[in-house]
Design a protein around this motif. Structure first.
Motif, PDB file in Angstrom:
ATOM      1  N   TYR A 284      38.113  34.871  39.697  1.00 22.54           N
ATOM      2  CA  TYR A 284      38.404  34.192  38.146  1.00 22.54           C
ATOM      3  C   TYR A 284      38.241  32.789  38.612  1.00 22.54           C
ATOM      4  CZ  TYR A 284      39.756  37.948  35.231  1.00 22.54           C
ATOM      5  OH  TYR A 284      40.098  38.775  34.420  1.00 22.54           O
ATOM      6  N   LEU A 285      38.744  31.852  39.574  1.00 24.66           N
ATOM      7  CA  LEU A 285      38.683  30.864  40.193  1.00 24.66           C
ATOM      8  C   LEU A 285      36.984  30.285  40.633  1.00 24.66           C
ATOM      9  CD1 LEU A 285      41.792  30.098  42.332  1.00 24.66           C
ATOM     10  CD2 LEU A 285      41.686  29.114  40.216  1.00 24.66           C
ATOM     11  N   ASN A 286      36.419  31.032  41.236  1.00 24.62           N
ATOM     12  CA  ASN A 286      34.886  30.835  41.666  1.00 24.62           C
ATOM     13  C   ASN A 286      33.613  30.982  40.184  1.00 24.62           C
ATOM     14  OD1 ASN A 286      35.225  30.939  44.565  1.00 24.62           O
ATOM     15  ND2 ASN A 286      35.234  33.031  44.724  1.00 24.62           N
ATOM     16  N   LYS A 287      34.838  31.433  39.635  1.00 26.36           N
ATOM     17  CA  LYS A 287      33.305  32.112  37.524  1.00 26.36           C
ATOM     18  C   LYS A 287      34.259  30.957  37.539  1.00 26.36           C
ATOM     19  CE  LYS A 287      32.721  35.114  34.074  1.00 26.36           C
ATOM     20  NZ  LYS A 287      33.092  36.276  33.578  1.00 26.36           N
ATOM     21  N   GLY A 288      35.164  30.265  36.904  1.00 29.41           N
ATOM     22  CA  GLY A 288      35.574  29.152  36.474  1.00 29.41           C
ATOM     23  C   GLY A 288      34.234  27.520  37.584  1.00 29.41           C
ATOM     24  N   GLY A 289      34.095  27.548  38.622  1.00 31.29           N
ATOM     25  CA  GLY A 289      33.869  26.841  39.765  1.00 31.29           C
ATOM     26  C   GLY A 289      32.577  27.441  38.756  1.00 31.29           C
ATOM     27  N   ILE A 290      31.310  28.201  38.980  1.00 30.34           N
ATOM     28  CA  ILE A 290      30.440  28.627  38.965  1.00 30.34           C
ATOM     29  C   ILE A 290      30.347  28.004  37.107  1.00 30.34           C
ATOM     30  CG2 ILE A 290      28.437  29.906  37.843  1.00 30.34           C
ATOM     31  CD1 ILE A 290      29.561  31.962  39.811  1.00 30.34           C
ATOM     32  N   TYR A 291      30.902  27.978  36.145  1.00 29.96           N
ATOM     33  CA  TYR A 291      30.992  27.509  35.046  1.00 29.96           C
ATOM     34  C   TYR A 291      30.933  26.086  34.888  1.00 29.96           C
ATOM     35  CZ  TYR A 291      30.544  31.818  32.421  1.00 29.96           C
ATOM     36  OH  TYR A 291      29.727  32.638  31.809  1.00 29.96           O
ATOM     37  N   ASP A 298      34.253  23.420  28.708  1.00 27.43           N
ATOM     38  CA  ASP A 298      35.174  25.050  28.423  1.00 27.43           C
ATOM     39  C   ASP A 298      35.241  26.406  29.146  1.00 27.43           C
ATOM     40  OD1 ASP A 298      36.330  23.264  26.442  1.00 27.43           O
ATOM     41  OD2 ASP A 298      34.407  24.372  24.399  1.00 27.43           O
ATOM     42  N   SER A 299      34.416  27.126  29.477  1.00 30.32           N
ATOM     43  CA  SER A 299      34.279  27.947  29.885  1.00 30.32           C
ATOM     44  C   SER A 299      35.428  28.098  31.614  1.00 30.32           C
ATOM     45  CB  SER A 299      33.120  28.900  30.119  1.00 30.32           C
ATOM     46  OG  SER A 299      32.667  29.290  29.040  1.00 30.32           O
ATOM     47  N   ALA A 300      34.386  26.457  31.959  1.00 29.29           N
ATOM     48  CA  ALA A 300      35.348  26.664  33.877  1.00 29.29           C
ATOM     49  C   ALA A 300      36.769  26.523  33.439  1.00 29.29           C
ATOM     50  CB  ALA A 300      34.979  25.532  33.671  1.00 29.29           C
ATOM     51  N   TYR A 301      37.284  25.386  32.463  1.00 27.99           N
ATOM     52  CA  TYR A 301      38.673  25.481  32.431  1.00 27.99           C
ATOM     53  C   TYR A 301      39.381  27.353  31.832  1.00 27.99           C
ATOM     54  CZ  TYR A 301      43.286  24.498  30.310  1.00 27.99           C
ATOM     55  OH  TYR A 301      44.474  24.072  30.008  1.00 27.99           O
ATOM     56  N   PHE A 302      38.576  27.364  31.206  1.00 29.33           N
ATOM     57  CA  PHE A 302      39.224  28.996  31.218  1.00 29.33           C
ATOM     58  C   PHE A 302      39.418  29.825  32.236  1.00 29.33           C
ATOM     59  CE2 PHE A 302      38.619  33.595  29.520  1.00 29.33           C
ATOM     60  CZ  PHE A 302      39.739  33.784  28.948  1.00 29.33           C
ATOM     61  N   TYR A 303      38.749  29.974  33.008  1.00 31.18           N
ATOM     62  CA  TYR A 303      38.170  30.810  33.838  1.00 31.18           C
ATOM     63  C   TYR A 303      39.027  30.406  34.839  1.00 31.18           C
ATOM     64  CZ  TYR A 303      35.561  34.138  31.479  1.00 31.18           C
ATOM     65  OH  TYR A 303      34.752  35.266  30.815  1.00 31.18           O
ATOM     66  N   SER A 304      39.917  29.288  35.193  1.00 32.53           N
ATOM     67  CA  SER A 304      40.388  28.279  36.333  1.00 32.53           C
ATOM     68  C   SER A 304      41.444  28.978  35.708  1.00 32.53           C
ATOM     69  CB  SER A 304      39.765  26.812  36.205  1.00 32.53           C
ATOM     70  OG  SER A 304      38.897  26.781  36.774  1.00 32.53           O
ATOM     71  N   ASN A 305      42.143  28.753  34.511  1.00 34.30           N
ATOM     72  CA  ASN A 305      43.414  28.797  34.273  1.00 34.30           C
ATOM     73  C   ASN A 305      44.374  30.493  34.827  1.00 34.30           C
ATOM     74  OD1 ASN A 305      44.357  26.422  33.382  1.00 34.30           O
ATOM     75  ND2 ASN A 305      44.307  26.407  31.218  1.00 34.30           N
ATOM     76  N   ARG A 306      42.813  31.071  33.608  1.00 33.67           N
ATOM     77  CA  ARG A 306      43.329  32.445  34.042  1.00 33.67           C
ATOM     78  C   ARG A 306      43.133  32.985  35.725  1.00 33.67           C
ATOM     79  NH1 ARG A 306      40.254  37.289  30.692  1.00 33.67           N
ATOM     80  NH2 ARG A 306      41.660  38.947  31.728  1.00 33.67           N
ATOM     81  N   GLY A 307      42.386  32.255  36.814  1.00 31.49           N
ATOM     82  CA  GLY A 307      42.798  32.165  38.405  1.00 31.49           C
ATOM     83  C   GLY A 307      44.211  32.027  38.770  1.00 31.49           C
ATOM     84  N   TRP A 308      44.541  30.868  37.696  1.00 31.81           N
ATOM     85  CA  TRP A 308      45.664  30.276  38.308  1.00 31.81           C
ATOM     86  C   TRP A 308      46.698  31.112  38.026  1.00 31.81           C
ATOM     87  CZ3 TRP A 308      45.867  27.322  42.322  1.00 31.81           C
ATOM     88  CH2 TRP A 308      44.795  26.626  43.286  1.00 31.81           C
ATOM     89  N   SER A 309      47.189  31.573  36.762  1.00 32.15           N
ATOM     90  CA  SER A 309      47.928  32.909  36.603  1.00 32.15           C
ATOM     91  C   SER A 309      47.832  34.018  37.289  1.00 32.15           C
ATOM     92  CB  SER A 309      47.590  33.031  34.885  1.00 32.15           C
ATOM     93  OG  SER A 309      47.534  31.690  34.400  1.00 32.15           O
ATOM     94  N   GLN A 310      46.607  34.516  37.465  1.00 37.54           N
ATOM     95  CA  GLN A 310      46.461  35.340  38.410  1.00 37.54           C
ATOM     96  C   GLN A 310      46.777  35.235  39.852  1.00 37.54           C
ATOM     97  OE1 GLN A 310      45.827  39.308  37.774  1.00 37.54           O
ATOM     98  NE2 GLN A 310      45.569  38.924  35.556  1.00 37.54           N
ATOM     99  N   LYS A 311      46.824  34.629  39.737  1.00 39.92           N
ATOM    100  CA  LYS A 311      47.307  33.988  41.561  1.00 39.92           C
ATOM    101  C   LYS A 311      49.179  34.204  42.491  1.00 39.92           C
ATOM    102  CE  LYS A 311      46.750  31.116  45.657  1.00 39.92           C
ATOM    103  NZ  LYS A 311      46.265  29.389  46.480  1.00 39.92           N
ATOM    104  N   VAL A 312      49.217  33.112  40.506  1.00 40.21           N
ATOM    105  CA  VAL A 312      50.859  33.502  40.099  1.00 40.21           C
ATOM    106  C   VAL A 312      51.405  34.606  40.515  1.00 40.21           C
ATOM    107  CG1 VAL A 312      52.540  33.193  39.100  1.00 40.21           C
ATOM    108  CG2 VAL A 312      51.560  31.337  39.393  1.00 40.21           C
TER     109      VAL A 312
END
Length: 609
Positions: A284-291, A298-312
């Motif tokens: 998810y974090l890498n997908k945010g980085g691609i966007y 907007d998509s970068a922010y969405f997937y980055s947040n999802r990545g951090w949530s999954q990491k927690v």
């Protein structure tokens, strides 16, 4: 009569005690099929990177084996080995290190070499993960020695994978390619798909710097194998790695496709039981980085947040233990199993009791027979004691005579050896005054031939076997002498000679033949820049013995030894072989190679003596 009754009672108690003790011991048991199926299932789960599930199968199985007193079996070692591997893969390093070290030592003592090699490979992987290159390399060496010495060909692909990984992690990239390709080739031959996938992964790592497109192909081959084998955890890791390579090549479209594949397969891995999957939040974090690189914030922010949530969530799961649910299920199964075991123990106890009663009756019967014969033997013993006294005195006289004979034989061998040594010394002195090289070589050859005979008497004088000489000890002595005499200390001897003793009449012809062969190898069997390697083997057959000799030189010019073309040395070899009712065959096989068949001379006469 009181002594007789005491003896009878003691005999009964002793025999009954021995029988009951033997009945109390558990008989050798076959491992139940259910246990074997459990271990097979656990191994499959390890291959699928589902280490938690594998541990929950193996831990109860290990306890079951301990309760049934099957800890001495190779099956118990195999279960313990796989538990240690599962712990290592699940990052429980302390438990894994303790278990694998114990398995390595126990399997070595029991001669379970496959388990020993796999434990060494597991320890090498663990030390590599802990950044201990020397310890990892030592365990790789131990594994390689076990695999080579005991022909564990099916374990070689795993050794190649671990070797490639070690060279990759500790800065030896040139060797990565060799070991990775070796792993792919041999794993395909033994149908080990996961090791083939590992080999392609390591080849991908190797090619990433100079040939990224080639690296992607290797990673894609690995991903294809993992997809077919349903190893979703490793598949998600491969897809994420391929996405990173496409991102370096600025191919955002393919990078995004592989990131999506990594996310999908990570969820499949979680659904299969691998809740602690680290790839999901990274994808998810890498997908945010691609966007972000594409400017779609907007998509970068969405997937980055999802990545951090999954990491927690992943970090919370790291501390979460699912053992309560599995333990409850296991305890129910364990109660059922214990009831079955108790039932079997009751049946076995009844059988032991009946056996003990039968044994008591048999013991009483035989005791009455022993009492009868005891009374008869006591009378005979009085006569026997007098005869024994006479025999003992005679034996003492014979023993003294034998000691004198052995001492005399040793002195004879010593004197013969000394006289031959004097002849050798005289030849050496004579050689110093001779300028002609051919004559000097002739004297040197004669000296070594005499030494071959003198060494026999020297070994007989020093040994404790009477008229027999240990062939291995004699061969070592002869090889050492020729190395020093001909200044060939860089040469190497490989001796594969079992414990075999020969008499004087057999050993002297053998010594002369060996002397000629070794001398010939030192003179003509050396290649420039290459030390001499001589292999000597002895094999016993029903109708005689085979002596195999081989060097690593250029071999015979004509392909094999013929007639007297080889000179006096060749004549002596064939002549000595004929004395032993044998024959000599020679050929070129990576050097000069001899096969000498012979029979022990005067063996029957010596045995009669």
């Amino acid at each position: 009569m009181g002594r007789l009754l005491s003896f009878t009672f003691t005999s009964i108690v002793l025999l009954l005690g021995i029988k009951l003790a033997s009945l109390a011991q558990s008989p050798e048991r076959v491992i139940p099929a259910q246990m074997q199926q459990t271990l097979s299932k656990a191994k499959q789960l390890i291959d699928l990177s589902r280490n938690d599930s594998s541990i929950y199968y193996l831990s109860p199985l290990l306890q079951q084996l301990e309760e049934q007193k099957l800890t001495h079996t190779s099956f118990f070692l195999d279960v313990t080995l796989n538990l240690g591997i599962a712990y290592a893969n699940d990052n429980r390093n302390v438990q894994a290190m303790r278990i694998l070290n114990a398995v390595k030592e126990k399997s070595r003592l029991k001669g379970q070499w496959r388990i020993h090699a796999e434990a060494c490979l597991g320890l090498a992987q663990l030390h590599q993960k802990l950044q201990r290159p020397n310890q990892a390399k030592t365990n790789l060496g131990d594994a390689r020695m076990a695999i080579v010495q005991h022909g564990l060909n099916a374990t070689y692909p795993a050794l190649a994978i671990r070797s490639a990984s070690w060279h990759y992690n500790f800065g030896y990239p040139d060797s990565v390619r060799y070991f990775a390709l070796e792993a792919i080739k041999t794993a395909e031959a033994f149908k080990l798909p996961f090791l083939v996938a590992d080999g392609h992964t390591l080849m991908g790592f190797y090619e990433e710097e100079g040939q990224p497109q080639t690296a992607i192909k290797h990673h894609e081959q690995s991903a294809g194998i993992l997809r077919r084998m349903h190893n979703y955890k490793r598949l998600s890791e491969e897809c994420l790695h391929i996405a990173g390579l496409y991102l370096k090549l600025v191919d955002h479209h393919k990078a995004r496709l592989y990131v999506d594949s990594s996310i999908v397969t990570a969820y499949q891995s979680i659904a299969a039981g691998d809740e602690k999957n680290a790839t999901l939040h990274e994808a998810y974090l890498n997908k945010g980085g691609i966007y972000k690189q594409l400017g779609r914030l907007d998509s970068a922010y969405f997937y980055s947040n999802r990545g951090w949530s999954q990491k927690v969530l992943f970090m919370e799961l790291q501390d979460h233990d699912r053992a309560v649910e599995v333990d409850g299920k296991y305890k129910d199964e364990q109660r059922t199993q214990q009831l079955k075991i108790q039932e079997q123990l009751l049946v076995l106890e009844r059988q032991r009791f009946r056996g003990a009663l039968i044994m008591v009756c048999i013991t009483l019967f035989f005791t009455s027979i022993l009492v009868y014969y005891y009374l008869r033997l006591r009378k005979a013993n009085r006569i026997t004691r007098q005869q024994s006294k006479t025999i003992l005195e005679t034996n003492q006289k014979l023993s003294h005579s034998l000691e004198q004979q052995i001492m005399l034989q040793g002195e004879i061998h010593h004197r013969v050896k000394n006289n031959l040594q004097v002849i050798i010394s005289l030849l050496e002195l004579q050689k110093e005054d001779i300028k002609d090289e051919n004559t000097r070589n002739g004297l040197e050859a004669m000296s070594s031939r005499i030494y071959a005979i003198a060494a026999v008497h020297d070994v007989l004088y020093q040994g404790q076997e009477g008229q027999l000489v240990d062939f291995l000890n004699y061969t070592k002595k002869l090889c050492s002498h020729l190395q020093q005499a001909m200044a060939r200390e860089d040469s190497t001897f490989q001796l594969k000679i079992p414990e075999q003793f020969f008499n004087l009449d057999t050993l002297i012809p053998l010594g002369i033949m060996l002397n000629e062969l070794i001398t010939n190898s030192f003179k003509y069997g050396r290649q420039k820049g290459r030390p001499a390697l001589i292999d000597i083997q002895l094999k016993s057959e029903q109708n005689g013995f085979y002596l195999f000799y081989k060097d690593n030189g250029p071999g015979f010019p004509s392909g094999h030894l013929k007639g007297r073309e080889g000179g006096l040395g060749a004549y002596l070899i064939r002549s000595m072989a004929r004395q032993l009712k044998g024959q000599v065959e020679s050929q070129n096989e990576g050097g000069a190679s001899y096969t000498i068949f012979f029979q022990e001379k005067n063996a029957a006469n010596l045995e009669a003596v």
